[in-house]
Design a protein around this motif. Structure first.
Motif, PDB file in Angstrom:
ATOM      1  N   ILE A  87      34.017  43.699  34.117  1.00 20.74           N
ATOM      2  CA  ILE A  87      35.407  43.629  34.589  1.00 20.74           C
ATOM      3  C   ILE A  87      35.677  44.636  35.708  1.00 20.74           C
ATOM      4  N   ASP A  88      34.897  45.754  35.742  1.00 22.04           N
ATOM      5  CA  ASP A  88      35.141  46.764  36.797  1.00 22.04           C
ATOM      6  C   ASP A  88      34.448  46.409  38.108  1.00 22.04           C
ATOM      7  N   ASP A  89      33.542  45.399  38.080  1.00 24.02           N
ATOM      8  CA  ASP A  89      32.893  44.988  39.326  1.00 24.02           C
ATOM      9  C   ASP A  89      33.808  44.029  40.078  1.00 24.02           C
ATOM     10  N   ASN A  90      33.603  43.952  41.388  1.00 23.63           N
ATOM     11  CA  ASN A  90      34.390  43.004  42.196  1.00 23.63           C
ATOM     12  C   ASN A  90      33.430  42.042  42.883  1.00 23.63           C
ATOM     13  N   PRO A  91      33.000  40.984  42.201  1.00 17.59           N
ATOM     14  CA  PRO A  91      31.945  40.118  42.751  1.00 17.59           C
ATOM     15  C   PRO A  91      32.406  39.325  43.968  1.00 17.59           C
ATOM     16  N   LEU A  92      31.453  39.089  44.882  1.00 21.37           N
ATOM     17  CA  LEU A  92      31.706  38.219  46.015  1.00 21.37           C
ATOM     18  C   LEU A  92      31.149  36.846  45.704  1.00 21.37           C
ATOM     19  N   VAL A  95      39.425  37.208  44.306  1.00 24.09           N
ATOM     20  CA  VAL A  95      40.250  36.940  45.501  1.00 24.09           C
ATOM     21  C   VAL A  95      41.530  37.755  45.514  1.00 24.09           C
ATOM     22  N   GLN A  96      42.016  38.164  44.340  1.00 25.36           N
ATOM     23  CA  GLN A  96      43.322  38.830  44.346  1.00 25.36           C
ATOM     24  C   GLN A  96      43.482  39.650  43.066  1.00 25.36           C
ATOM     25  N   GLN A  97      44.235  40.754  43.179  1.00 24.00           N
ATOM     26  CA  GLN A  97      44.641  41.489  41.981  1.00 24.00           C
ATOM     27  C   GLN A  97      46.155  41.576  41.981  1.00 24.00           C
ATOM     28  N   TYR A  98      46.738  41.407  40.804  1.00 23.60           N
ATOM     29  CA  TYR A  98      48.205  41.503  40.681  1.00 23.60           C
ATOM     30  C   TYR A  98      48.519  42.562  39.636  1.00 23.60           C
ATOM     31  N   LEU A  99      49.750  43.072  39.673  1.00 19.22           N
ATOM     32  CA  LEU A  99      50.158  44.043  38.657  1.00 19.22           C
ATOM     33  C   LEU A  99      51.388  43.515  37.923  1.00 19.22           C
ATOM     34  N   LEU A 100      51.258  43.415  36.594  1.00 15.12           N
ATOM     35  CA  LEU A 100      52.399  42.980  35.774  1.00 15.12           C
ATOM     36  C   LEU A 100      53.034  44.207  35.155  1.00 15.12           C
ATOM     37  N   GLY A 101      54.243  44.012  34.652  1.00 15.34           N
ATOM     38  CA  GLY A 101      54.891  45.151  33.987  1.00 15.34           C
ATOM     39  C   GLY A 101      54.509  45.243  32.519  1.00 15.34           C
ATOM     40  N   THR A 102      53.820  44.209  31.973  1.00 16.48           N
ATOM     41  CA  THR A 102      53.600  44.214  30.527  1.00 16.48           C
ATOM     42  C   THR A 102      52.120  43.989  30.215  1.00 16.48           C
ATOM     43  N   ARG A 103      51.771  44.227  28.950  1.00 16.72           N
ATOM     44  CA  ARG A 103      50.412  43.907  28.500  1.00 16.72           C
ATOM     45  C   ARG A 103      50.440  42.475  27.951  1.00 16.72           C
ATOM     46  N   ALA A 104      49.720  41.594  28.594  1.00 18.18           N
ATOM     47  CA  ALA A 104      49.752  40.182  28.206  1.00 18.18           C
ATOM     48  C   ALA A 104      48.985  39.970  26.912  1.00 18.18           C
ATOM     49  N   TYR A 105      49.477  39.020  26.117  1.00 16.51           N
ATOM     50  CA  TYR A 105      48.772  38.653  24.890  1.00 16.51           C
ATOM     51  C   TYR A 105      48.140  37.269  25.074  1.00 16.51           C
ATOM     52  N   GLN A 106      48.855  36.433  25.839  1.00  9.56           N
ATOM     53  CA  GLN A 106      48.365  35.065  26.062  1.00  9.56           C
ATOM     54  C   GLN A 106      48.852  34.666  27.454  1.00  9.56           C
TER      55      GLN A 106
END
Length: 1136
Positions: free
Chosen positions: A438-443, A492-503
């Motif tokens: 998860i910490d890698d950013n694959p091309l 391709v993209q990273q987003y930031l949410l305000g919450t910890r998603a469960y589903q």
């Protein structure tokens, strides 16, 4: 009744109380209550130590038993698993165990101990006693102390503490997995331990960080509820909360509860609600279990545990045909579905030896199994990652642990045969399987990790994943979302949410993401939205304004990116463009949302009795636009409805309009609507209707189109178009009705149709294995092929035989029938059928197969087959193996293989001679053998004659025959001396006969002949007989020679030799060893050339020139002797 109504709407846990009654009986405050599920009894106790057992009788609760010790107060009571015994503990250390019918079983005083809790083990063999000082002691079920329990959760804890609760789940509904932790012990300071059994060395430890007052397992031991209070961060007062944990100590959810002081928690029997005691109120909370389930191609896949099996029972329930397929899976972790397939994630069985290739990930511990909708495994992958989150698209399976995710491009079996499925390479080449940290950013070109066994931990673990055909989204606990492309995984993209998603869940165009967080709040995120933030930066991705609380399930429509359905408490809302429609009361889990219809399944009801799923548990809801369009069409008319649908277009609505227009025979509108919903068949149908002249004809066609077949058929018959009615029924495959219609009318062309109908009905019964019914119809339909099959299935071989005899010659069915006869061992019938279809070779094979070799040889001869020799050899060896030598001889004789027969016959004769059986029998055998040799000679001569017809004289042909014999034979001994054995036994018998009849001289003379046959008759026999005859004849010289011969035999034992010597001494001391009179002994040369022939009747040498010779055995006799005989004394052939 209210509960019933609720069930109809699909509500799982109705909120109304079914009963409300105050139980009068206690005078002090009630301190302990316990429930006996098996016997449906309530036991209560108050501050004065009074215990009352209550039962329900005719709708009201009554006191059944009362008990008071008047000494101390009851601190805890517990029924055992089968409800037969109750254990009551008092504060002063007294323990009483009683039975369900009120009898005391035993009692005991534990001196100086303050008791406050008690629990039974599931097998009722152990009692746990909790003390006021926090210790827990184990006793057996007779009250004897065993051991003090070690409490690992209290390490490094100081100060006074008390037990908040002990609950031992009894396994009544099975376990989540084999050897599952089931004993929970919790202290008021929030420390808790969950143990597999009472002596568990390393239990699962939890520090809840709260003040605990009560704990309880749910009905199946999968969730532990811990109730208590917690200091709020920014307030000075405590907040009431209930925490939910798995048996392995993993935290599931937190429930905040209003009120001042929570004092108890209890699960409802089915695990769908909990009751909470807060101050003077009872709160009820609905529980929405996270079932392991899925939905693929009309099939609901759901799993449950059973008390009698350690595995999960996974049921594939086909809701269309109401059929179910059951599969047992060990340690099931999750069920994920997509399209027609489903993925079961399980732990690998440690005991099972894995295939080396599959477990190349050195001891892979988890398995992903790809199944179709009836549970057949199509492929499987062994992986090292814990598949905590699994997502599936039409081409890929993505499984994620906390730190990495695995992508598998699965192949679908439609294009593969079963054999190829097994051969599908399970290696990781071709990029079909890859793992990414998860910490890698694959091309795009990235191949993923090579060494996936050493995955490093991450500070920000994965908490959810979702995927569509082209997009993969991975959520992390910090609220970050990572968006990758599929199938070549690149970030391709990273987003930031305000919450910890469960589903999380993507809509069908992958433009919007729905997020349900850990506390059940639903929010939306627009992935493609671009806006400028406060700092003037361009930002991609925007949180939408809509937010809903208490959401536990949601589903996007599969054909419209703006439509979705969601479950909020006990209501389902449908949203279009983020605007809700009015809610529907239901507790169903959403299976699918397409064509403006939502299919949902009431899993709570389904799992109450998972063995017997009921179609009522699947509910279809139509969304408002569909309902409105339908109402418009019915009430207002097609014009307005069409305008409304134009404004709210959807293929389903156009189809609705098309159907309504067809019903009204408005073909123009119907065609237009079919065009709008791209229904080519519909357009064709409208065109066909346009070409029909009669109005009633159109209506009949439309009725048939809508599946109103009875109505359509009636219309056709009213128009006197029986042919169309029959055509319709044939299309539907309703041949019974076709038959009825055909029988009611008359027509020439009906005969072929009638046959077709009879055969189709025959097929119907045959498919259901009702062979008797099938036969009746096949006979009428003259379907000989299927008839043969039915007779065979019914084992009606007479019927089959009659059928075979009724078929014309060379009919293509005959070989098949023959084979049927062969399989059941009916040789004659099989041969007859094979010969009828002109397959003699097959007939011979059948005979060979069924060991009817005589028949085989006969057939081979009749049809001049070349391979008769090999057949014979086969059969003869088969007979000899079974020790049926005489049958083998008979076989060779029948087949003109006289020499082979003779060899076997000689063998038998020799064996019989060795056994020292009756000499007469041995002689007969030798004679038979010799006769076979004679037949062989004749046969050779005849075949030679046939070859040399008319070319030479008889003498030359005989000579040729002899030469051929000579060239063919290695067994000259048998041929040249064919009669030798017969002669030996003949003279042996003759000598004895003459001796007993008193012709002593003749007997001695015959016995002297036997000296030539020592190779056939044992020498002991010959010389004993000679000695006997000669001594009787007073020819002691001959007798002496016989004795000398006997004493020199090497075959005798010393004892026997001694006896002969003693006997000789006895005889020759009395008589001198000389012959008294001259016999014709001198004429008895012991062999050599120029021997005179011997008379087979008297044993004398023939010296005259006139004598008789036998035609068969060519042996001689004196004329005077032979006149007394009708047959040859040696070979017993008739004397002419």
């Amino acid at each position: 009744m209210q509960a019933e109504d609720a069930k109809l709407k699909g509500l799982a846990a109705p909120s109304n109380l079914s009963m409300n009654q105050t139980l009068d009986g206690h005078n002090g405050s009630v301190q302990v209550v316990t429930w006996n599920e098996q016997f449906q009894k309530l036991t209560t106790s108050d501050q004065n130590g009074l215990i009352i057992v209550w039962v329900l009788y005719k709708g009201t609760w009554y006191e059944e038993m009362i008990n008071n010790r008047n000494k101390s107060v009851v601190r805890s009571m517990s029924w055992n698993a089968d409800g037969q015994k109750i254990c009551i503990v008092y504060e002063d250390g007294a323990v009483i165990v009683g039975s369900v019918d009120g009898n005391r079983i035993w009692g005991k005083d534990l001196k100086g101990i303050q008791l406050c809790h008690v629990a039974w083990s599931p097998d009722s063999k152990i009692l746990l006693f909790g003390m006021a000082n926090g210790e827990i002691h184990l006793y057996d079920n007779q009250g004897n102390f065993i051991v003090k329990m070690s409490l690992s959760c209290l390490v490094n804890v100081t100060g006074a503490l008390s037990i908040a609760g002990m609950h031992w789940y009894a396994g009544t509904k099975g376990y989540v997995e084999p050897d599952c932790p089931c004993l929970a012990i919790c202290f008021d300071n929030g420390r808790c331990q969950i143990m597999r059994h009472e002596n568990d060395e390393n239990p699962f430890l939890i520090d809840t960080g709260m003040n605990v007052v009560s704990i309880q397992w749910n009905h199946c031991g999968s969730v532990l509820a811990i109730a208590g209070s917690q200091k709020a961060a920014n307030q000075d007062k405590d907040v009431n909360i209930v925490q939910f944990y798995t048996p392995f100590g993993e935290h599931l959810r937190t429930l905040k509860v209003p009120g001042k002081q929570i004092s108890a928690v209890s699960w409802e029997g089915g695990g769908l609600r909990i009751g909470l005691a807060v101050d003077s109120f009872i709160y009820f909370a609905n529980i929405r279990p996270d079932y392991k389930w899925g939905y693929c191609s009309n099939t609901v896949v759901y799993s449950c545990t059973r008390p009698d099996r350690p595995e999960y029972c996974v049921v594939f329930w086909d809701t269309k045909n109401n059929e179910k397929y059951v599969k047992y899976v060990k340690s099931l972790m999750s069920v994920t579905t997509c399209g027609d397939f489903c993925i079961l994630a399980t732990k690998a069985d440690e005991n099972q030896q894995q295939d080396d290739r599959e477990a190349e990930a050195n001891g892979a511990t988890y398995v992903l199994v790809l199944c179709n909708s009836i549970g057949t495994p199509l492929d499987s992958k062994y992986i090292d990652l814990v598949p905590m989150f699994v997502a599936m698209t039409k081409t890929h399976v993505i499984a994620a642990s906390k730190e990495a995710f695995y992508v598998w491009q699965y192949r679908v079996a439609k294009k593969l045969t079963a054999m190829e499925i097994n051969q599908v390479s399970r290696t990781r080449k071709e990029g079909r399987e890859r793992i990414f940290h998860i910490d890698d950013n694959p091309l795009a070109s990235s191949e993923g990790l090579k060494d996936y066994t050493k995955l490093e931990a991450t500070r920000d673990p994965i908490c959810c994943i979702t995927a569509s055909d082209k997009v993969l989204i991975v959520g992390r606990e910090s609220g970050t979302l990572k968006r990758y492309t599929l199938p070549n995984v690149s970030l391709v993209q990273q987003y930031l949410l305000g919450t910890r998603a469960y589903q999380i869940s993507l809509n069908c165009s992958a433009s919007r993401l729905a997020i349900i967080d850990i506390s059940g709040v639903l929010t939306f995120f627009e992935l493609e939205a671009r806006y400028t933030d406060n700092t003037g930066q361009q930002v991609i991705g925007e949180q939408l304004k809509l937010e809903r609380k208490d959401v536990w399930d949601m589903k996007w429509a599969s054909d419209n990116p703006d439509l979705f359905a969601m479950m909020e408490k006990t209501r389902m809302y449908v949203f279009r463009n983020l605007d809700p429609e009015e809610p529907i009361q239901t507790s169903g889990y959403i299976c699918s949302f397409e064509d403006l219809e939502i299919k949902s399944v009431i899993l709570d009801e389904l799992l109450k009795d998972p063995e017997h799923p009921n179609k009522d548990y699947v509910i279809n809801f139509e969304i408002r636009s569909l309902r409105d369009s339908r109402a418009l069409i019915e009430k207002v008319g097609i014009e307005d409805a069409s305008q409304f649908i134009e404004d709210n277009p959807h293929p389903r609505l156009w189809r609705l309009l098309a159907e309504a227009a067809l019903d009204k025979l408005d073909l123009a509108t119907a065609e237009q609507a079919f065009v709008r919903c791209k229904d080519y068949q519909g357009i064709e149908f409208v065109k066909r209707l346009g070409n029909l002249q009669s109005e009633s004809m159109k209506q009949a066609e439309i009725a048939a189109y809508f599946g109103r077949f009875v109505e359509a058929e009636k219309m056709y018959l009213d128009m006197d178009r029986r042919d169309l009615a029959i055509g319709l029924r044939i299309k539907l495959g309703d041949w019974f009705r076709v038959l009825q219609l055909l029988k009611h009318g008359a027509g020439d062309s009906d005969d072929t149709l009638l046959e077709q109908a009879y055969n189709a009905i025959g097929d119907y019964f045959a498919d259901r294995q009702k062979w008797v019914n099938a036969v009746q119809y096949y006979v009428q339909g003259r379907n000989q092929e299927r008839l043969a099959e039915c007779y065979y299935m019914l084992e009606d071989y007479n019927g089959l035989e009659v059928l075979a005899s009724s078929l014309p010659e060379n009919h293509k069915l005959l070989p098949e029938i023959s084979h049927m006869f062969v399989t059941v061992g009916m040789c004659e019938q099989a041969v007859a059928a094979f010969l009828k279809c002109n397959q003699p070779a097959a007939a011979v094979d059948a005979c060979v197969h069924l060991n009817q070799w005589n028949k085989a040889v006969e057939l081979a001869k009749n049809h001049n087959m070349k391979e008769i020799g090999s057949l014979l050899a086969k059969y003869a060896s088969h007979l000899l193996e079974k020790n049926k030598t005489l049958e083998a001889i008979e076989l060779y004789r029948k087949a003109n293989h006289f020499l082979e027969a003779a060899k076997l016959m000689f063998k038998i004769a020799e064996e019989e001679a060795k056994k020292r059986t009756k000499p007469l029998r041995v002689k007969k055998l030798y004679v038979l053998a010799a006769l076979l040799v004679e037949q062989y000679h004749d046969h050779v001569k005849n075949t030679q004659k046939g070859k040399l017809k008319g070319k030479r004289t008889e003498a030359t042909s005989a000579l040729a025959g002899l030469l051929e014999e000579d060239s063919m034979l290695s067994d000259n001994r048998i041929i040249d001396n064919a009669w030798r054995g017969a002669e030996a036994y003949h003279f042996f018998l003759l000598a004895q006969r003459q001796l007993y009849e008193g012709y002593l001289d003749a007997a001695m003379r015959t016995a002297l002949h036997l000296r030539d046959y020592e190779d056939i008759i044992p020498a002991v026999e010959i010389y004993s007989l000679l000695a006997l005859c000669s001594s009787a004849n007073r020819a002691f010289g001959t007798c002496s020679k016989a004795f000398i011969k006997l004493e020199s035999l090497e075959t005798l034992t010393n004892e026997q030799r001694q006896q002969y010597e003693d006997l000789a001494l006895e005889i020759f001391t009395k008589h001198s060893p000389k012959d008294t009179r001259k016999t014709d002994l001198d004429n008895f040369p012991e062999g050599g050339e120029g021997k005179l022939p011997t008379c087979i009747a008297s044993g004398r040498l023939i010296t005259e020139y006139q004598f008789w010779m036998c035609n068969m055995c060519k042996h001689c006799a004196q004329d005077g002797e032979i006149t007394n005989y009708n047959v040859c004394p040696l070979c017993h052939s008739q004397i002419s």
